[in-house]
Scaffold this active site. Structure first.
Site, mmCIF file in Angstrom:
data_model
loop_
_atom_site.group_PDB
_atom_site.id
_atom_site.type_symbol
_atom_site.label_atom_id
_atom_site.label_comp_id
_atom_site.label_asym_id
_atom_site.label_seq_id
_atom_site.Cartn_x
_atom_site.Cartn_y
_atom_site.Cartn_z
ATOM 1 N N LYS A 9 0.835 -1.206 0.000
ATOM 2 C CA LYS A 9 0.000 0.000 0.000
ATOM 3 C C LYS A 9 0.875 1.263 0.000
ATOM 4 O O LYS A 9 2.097 1.186 0.215
ATOM 5 C CB LYS A 9 -0.940 -0.062 1.207
ATOM 6 C CG LYS A 9 -1.933 -1.238 1.143
ATOM 7 C CD LYS A 9 -2.812 -1.295 2.378
ATOM 8 C CE LYS A 9 -3.834 -2.414 2.301
ATOM 9 N NZ LYS A 9 -4.705 -2.453 3.502
ATOM 10 N N TYR A 49 -11.873 -2.979 -3.977
ATOM 11 C CA TYR A 49 -12.474 -3.119 -2.642
ATOM 12 C C TYR A 49 -14.001 -3.175 -2.694
ATOM 13 O O TYR A 49 -14.667 -2.797 -1.730
ATOM 14 C CB TYR A 49 -11.999 -1.973 -1.738
ATOM 15 C CG TYR A 49 -10.613 -2.188 -1.157
ATOM 16 C CD1 TYR A 49 -10.301 -3.330 -0.405
ATOM 17 C CD2 TYR A 49 -9.608 -1.239 -1.332
ATOM 18 C CE1 TYR A 49 -9.032 -3.526 0.135
ATOM 19 C CE2 TYR A 49 -8.331 -1.430 -0.791
ATOM 20 C CZ TYR A 49 -8.059 -2.573 -0.056
ATOM 21 O OH TYR A 49 -6.803 -2.757 0.485
ATOM 22 N N PHE A 57 -15.549 2.392 7.095
ATOM 23 C CA PHE A 57 -14.155 2.747 6.789
ATOM 24 C C PHE A 57 -13.898 2.863 5.283
ATOM 25 O O PHE A 57 -12.781 3.155 4.873
ATOM 26 C CB PHE A 57 -13.191 1.720 7.409
ATOM 27 C CG PHE A 57 -13.375 0.299 6.925
ATOM 28 C CD1 PHE A 57 -12.778 -0.150 5.749
ATOM 29 C CD2 PHE A 57 -14.155 -0.604 7.646
ATOM 30 C CE1 PHE A 57 -12.940 -1.449 5.296
ATOM 31 C CE2 PHE A 57 -14.330 -1.913 7.196
ATOM 32 C CZ PHE A 57 -13.721 -2.341 6.030
ATOM 33 N N ASN A 112 -1.986 -0.193 7.352
ATOM 34 C CA ASN A 112 -1.436 -1.522 7.666
ATOM 35 C C ASN A 112 -0.578 -2.128 6.544
ATOM 36 O O ASN A 112 -0.373 -3.335 6.470
ATOM 37 C CB ASN A 112 -2.547 -2.470 8.125
ATOM 38 C CG ASN A 112 -3.604 -2.709 7.056
ATOM 39 O OD1 ASN A 112 -3.522 -2.153 5.961
ATOM 40 N ND2 ASN A 112 -4.576 -3.539 7.362
ATOM 41 N N HIS A 115 -1.744 -5.598 1.384
ATOM 42 C CA HIS A 115 -2.985 -6.312 1.075
ATOM 43 C C HIS A 115 -2.641 -7.695 0.545
ATOM 44 O O HIS A 115 -1.685 -7.852 -0.197
ATOM 45 C CB HIS A 115 -3.781 -5.559 -0.004
ATOM 46 C CG HIS A 115 -4.872 -6.400 -0.619
ATOM 47 N ND1 HIS A 115 -6.133 -6.472 -0.079
ATOM 48 C CD2 HIS A 115 -4.874 -7.242 -1.687
ATOM 49 C CE1 HIS A 115 -6.865 -7.322 -0.808
ATOM 50 N NE2 HIS A 115 -6.121 -7.804 -1.784
ATOM 51 N N GLU A 126 -8.657 -10.644 -8.238
ATOM 52 C CA GLU A 126 -7.725 -9.532 -8.052
ATOM 53 C C GLU A 126 -6.543 -9.632 -9.028
ATOM 54 O O GLU A 126 -6.099 -8.621 -9.574
ATOM 55 C CB GLU A 126 -7.256 -9.491 -6.601
ATOM 56 C CG GLU A 126 -8.374 -9.064 -5.649
ATOM 57 C CD GLU A 126 -8.094 -9.297 -4.180
ATOM 58 O OE1 GLU A 126 -9.019 -9.046 -3.374
ATOM 59 O OE2 GLU A 126 -6.983 -9.726 -3.816
HETATM 60 P P1 IDP Z 1 -7.496 -7.434 5.076
HETATM 61 O O1 IDP Z 1 -6.716 -6.352 4.373
HETATM 62 O O2 IDP Z 1 -6.737 -8.009 6.235
HETATM 63 O O3 IDP Z 1 -8.033 -8.491 4.152
HETATM 64 P P2 IDP Z 1 -10.211 -6.386 5.137
HETATM 65 O O4 IDP Z 1 -11.241 -6.695 6.171
HETATM 66 O O5 IDP Z 1 -10.379 -6.995 3.789
HETATM 67 O O6 IDP Z 1 -8.780 -6.720 5.753
HETATM 68 O O7 IDP Z 1 -10.173 -4.787 4.975
HETATM 69 C C1 IDP Z 1 -9.484 -4.179 3.916
HETATM 70 C C2 IDP Z 1 -8.656 -3.055 4.444
HETATM 71 O O8 IDP Z 1 -9.539 -2.041 4.932
HETATM 72 C C3 IDP Z 1 -7.776 -3.397 5.641
HETATM 73 O O9 IDP Z 1 -6.515 -3.940 5.279
HETATM 74 C C4 IDP Z 1 -7.607 -2.054 6.306
HETATM 75 O O10 IDP Z 1 -6.601 -1.242 5.659
HETATM 76 C C5 IDP Z 1 -8.969 -1.413 6.069
HETATM 77 N N1 IDP Z 1 -9.858 -1.619 7.209
HETATM 78 C C6 IDP Z 1 -10.573 -2.732 7.509
HETATM 79 N N2 IDP Z 1 -11.287 -2.570 8.616
HETATM 80 C C7 IDP Z 1 -11.041 -1.318 9.034
HETATM 81 C C8 IDP Z 1 -11.504 -0.546 10.146
HETATM 82 O O11 IDP Z 1 -12.298 -0.997 10.994
HETATM 83 N N3 IDP Z 1 -10.993 0.719 10.267
HETATM 84 C C9 IDP Z 1 -10.129 1.244 9.357
HETATM 85 N N4 IDP Z 1 -9.675 0.551 8.295
HETATM 86 C C10 IDP Z 1 -10.124 -0.713 8.141
HETATM 87 MG MG MG Z 2 -9.404 -8.336 2.585
#
Ligand code: IDP
Ligand code: MG
Length: 149
Positions: A9, A49, A57, A112, A115, A126
């Site tokens: 990212k 997404y 979010f 974070n 992805h 994807e």
């Molecule tokens: P993942 O990346 O571990 O698969 P997902 O649930 O698919 O997690 O969510 C996609 C991305 O959205 C996450 O990596 C994170 O950057 C963001 N995200 C998910 N949940 C939250 C939240 O509760 N607050 C802020 N950002 C979130």
């Molecule tokens: Mg995901």
């Protein structure tokens, strides 16, 4: 052999962590099948997404992912999808296990770093969204004999 889609990212690029993060997947034994830098549009980010449309979010996530260039990769190996996710760590860095990318280099879900596809369907979708077939390479490395039985 399985393939998965991984994306570093914008924060990974901005913080100079591209090499560090790619290194972790390479050392694990995964093969890089395709790799490129892209600055995606909001429209493209919505496609990537799509599963999160309507979540609280979502807008912040689109802003985050379009805030700068990202590094997109397809990785290949035994159980590549699960292995890549385990190498990344939990979505929330606070809950991620020490030794994972997210735990070692990040603090917040909205920053974070990485992805990874969460299953065979998303991996295929994807990979198809981000890469043309001619951007993916079928090859073997000499060292694979020491990684794959
Ligand atoms: P993942 O990346 O571990 O698969 P997902 O649930 O698919 O997690 O969510 C996609 C991305 O959205 C996450 O990596 C994170 O950057 C963001 N995200 C998910 N949940 C939250 C939240 O509760 N607050 C802020 N950002 C979130
Ligand atoms: Mg995901």
């Amino acid at each position: 052999m399985e393939r998965t889609f991984v994306m570093l990212k914008p924060d990974a690029v901005q913080r100079g962590l591209v090499g560090e993060i790619v290194n972790r997947f390479e050392r694990r034994g995964l093969r890089i099948v395709g790799m490129k830098m892209v600055h995606v549009t909001a429209e493209f980010a919505h496609q990537h997404y799509a599963a999160h449309v309507g979540k609280g979010f979502f807008d912040g996530l689109i802003k985050y992912i379009t805030s700068g260039p990202v590094v997109a990769m397809v990785l290949e190996g035994t159980n590549a999808i699960e292995v890549a996710r385990a190498t990344m760590g939990a979505t929330n860095p606070a809950k991620a296990a020490p030794g994972t990318i997210r735990a070692d280099y990040s603090l917040e879900m909205g920053r974070n770093l990485v992805h990874g596809s969460d299953g065979p369907e998303s991996a295929a979708a994807e990979t198809g969204l981000w890469f043309k077939p001619e951007e993916l390479w079928d090859y073997r490395r000499d060292v694979d004999a020491w990684i794959y039985e």
